[in-house]
Motif scaffolding. Structure first.
Motif, PDB file in Angstrom:
ATOM      1  N   VAL A  76       0.849  -1.187   0.000  1.00  0.00           N
ATOM      2  CA  VAL A  76       0.000   0.000   0.000  1.00  0.00           C
ATOM      3  C   VAL A  76       0.889   1.242   0.000  1.00  0.00           C
ATOM      4  N   ILE A  77       0.373   2.279  -0.592  1.00  0.00           N
ATOM      5  CA  ILE A  77       1.035   3.584  -0.573  1.00  0.00           C
ATOM      6  C   ILE A  77       0.048   4.598  -0.018  1.00  0.00           C
ATOM      7  N   PHE A 110       9.529   1.284  12.310  1.00  0.00           N
ATOM      8  CA  PHE A 110       9.814   1.568  10.887  1.00  0.00           C
ATOM      9  C   PHE A 110      10.894   0.614  10.397  1.00  0.00           C
ATOM     10  N   ASP A 111      10.474  -0.626  10.115  1.00  0.00           N
ATOM     11  CA  ASP A 111      11.443  -1.633   9.663  1.00  0.00           C
ATOM     12  C   ASP A 111      11.519  -1.649   8.142  1.00  0.00           C
ATOM     13  N   ASP A 112      12.126  -2.695   7.597  1.00  0.00           N
ATOM     14  CA  ASP A 112      12.388  -2.747   6.154  1.00  0.00           C
ATOM     15  C   ASP A 112      11.113  -2.826   5.316  1.00  0.00           C
ATOM     16  N   GLN A 113       9.999  -3.115   5.942  1.00  0.00           N
ATOM     17  CA  GLN A 113       8.736  -3.143   5.199  1.00  0.00           C
ATOM     18  C   GLN A 113       8.236  -1.739   4.859  1.00  0.00           C
ATOM     19  N   PHE A 114       8.763  -0.750   5.551  1.00  0.00           N
ATOM     20  CA  PHE A 114       8.311   0.626   5.380  1.00  0.00           C
ATOM     21  C   PHE A 114       9.324   1.429   4.573  1.00  0.00           C
ATOM     22  N   SER A 115       8.835   2.348   3.781  1.00  0.00           N
ATOM     23  CA  SER A 115       9.721   3.307   3.118  1.00  0.00           C
ATOM     24  C   SER A 115       8.959   4.600   2.912  1.00  0.00           C
ATOM     25  N   VAL A 116       9.696   5.691   2.804  1.00  0.00           N
ATOM     26  CA  VAL A 116       9.097   6.992   2.542  1.00  0.00           C
ATOM     27  C   VAL A 116       9.795   7.623   1.353  1.00  0.00           C
ATOM     28  N   THR A 155       5.100  10.313   0.578  1.00  0.00           N
ATOM     29  CA  THR A 155       4.395   9.032   0.616  1.00  0.00           C
ATOM     30  C   THR A 155       5.014   8.077   1.623  1.00  0.00           C
ATOM     31  N   LEU A 156       4.159   7.211   2.151  1.00  0.00           N
ATOM     32  CA  LEU A 156       4.581   6.110   3.009  1.00  0.00           C
ATOM     33  C   LEU A 156       4.175   4.824   2.305  1.00  0.00           C
ATOM     34  N   LYS A 157       5.135   3.951   2.067  1.00  0.00           N
ATOM     35  CA  LYS A 157       4.858   2.672   1.428  1.00  0.00           C
ATOM     36  C   LYS A 157       5.065   1.555   2.448  1.00  0.00           C
ATOM     37  N   ILE A 158       4.106   0.653   2.470  1.00  0.00           N
ATOM     38  CA  ILE A 158       4.262  -0.573   3.252  1.00  0.00           C
ATOM     39  C   ILE A 158       4.313  -1.704   2.241  1.00  0.00           C
ATOM     40  N   ARG A 159       5.440  -2.394   2.203  1.00  0.00           N
ATOM     41  CA  ARG A 159       5.703  -3.342   1.103  1.00  0.00           C
ATOM     42  C   ARG A 159       4.809  -4.570   1.160  1.00  0.00           C
ATOM     43  N   SER A 160       4.668  -5.156   2.293  1.00  0.00           N
ATOM     44  CA  SER A 160       3.889  -6.386   2.441  1.00  0.00           C
ATOM     45  C   SER A 160       3.122  -6.279   3.747  1.00  0.00           C
TER      46      SER A 160
END
Lengths: 113, 118
Positions: free
Chosen positions: B19-20, B61-67, B76-81
């Motif tokens: 999700v973004i 904020f682990d590796d599943q998260f990115s901004v 944006t905030l992305k949650i990979r899985s």
């Protein structure tokens, strides 16, 4: 580490009466303290902040807060509450060397007519 | 009065999907943040972002998260899985100046995106 405690989940007052929402904090350095209010389906709205200087700070909508260093408290006050003040109130603290805000659990204020 | 805006207001996704979450901070602000609030719990800091890089992040904020700030206006905030426990209200915030060096400034919050992971 920094933390905030809001000891009351709920505060109920009659319109026209004084309103107090309590907050105590813990921080390693100099504290920067904030109050936010949240209305249903809205974001957190800034009310006021303490950085330095006068212990009594005045903010939006007639709210004020008193910083007490010895008691590590930052209570929010309003002399005469309105029904429209009914909302969820959050106290937050920042250490001077930090970026993040640490929030309390929030206090739901209900002002009855 | 300028406001922080967030889209969507509510996002429902299946576990494991990406999700973004999107935010438009106030235009002259330089610092950007993401916080989240799991139902019934405190608002928790996730990450702060300045000058196109992360300035601070929490253990959440682990590796599943990115901004990312893909252009001059969006953040944006992305949650990979996504996992079930990622279900929460996600708040974006912004502030005018560098709160670490020039003195603190209040953070302005958006209305939040409610993320539901099924």
């Amino acid at each position: 580490a920094q933390s905030v405690a809001q000891p009351e989940d709920q505060v109920n007052v009659a319109e026209g009466n004084p309103l107090t929402v309590k907050c105590t904090y813990s921080v390693s350095g100099n504290p920067y303290l904030f109050w936010y209010v949240q209305y249903p389906n809205r974001g957190l709205q800034f009310l006021l902040k303490y950085i330095t200087g006068d212990n009594l700070v005045k903010g939006s909508y007639g709210f004020e807060a008193e910083f007490n260093k010895s008691q590590t408290s930052f209570h929010l006050k309003k002399p005469s509450a309105l029904v429209s003040d009914s909302a969820l109130y959050f106290c937050a603290v920042r250490d001077a060397n930090d970026y993040k805000l640490s929030f309390g659990a929030g206090t739901t204020v209900t002002v009855r007519a | 009065e300028p406001e922080v805006t967030q889209t969507p207001s509510h996002q429902v996704t299946q576990m494991g999907q990406e999700v973004i979450l999107r935010c438009v901070p106030i235009s002259n602000h330089l610092y950007f943040y993401w916080y989240r609030q799991i139902l019934g719990q405190k608002v928790e800091f996730l990450v702060s972002f300045y000058n196109n890089e992360i300035s601070e992040k929490s253990e959440i904020f682990d590796d599943q998260f990115s901004v990312e700030r893909p252009d001059g206006s969006n953040f944006t905030l992305k949650i990979r899985s996504t996992k079930l426990e990622d279900s929460a209200m996600y708040f974006c915030a912004s502030s005018v100046i560098d709160p670490g060096r020039e003195g603190p400034d209040e953070q302005f919050f958006g209305p939040g995106t409610r993320l539901t992971v099924l």
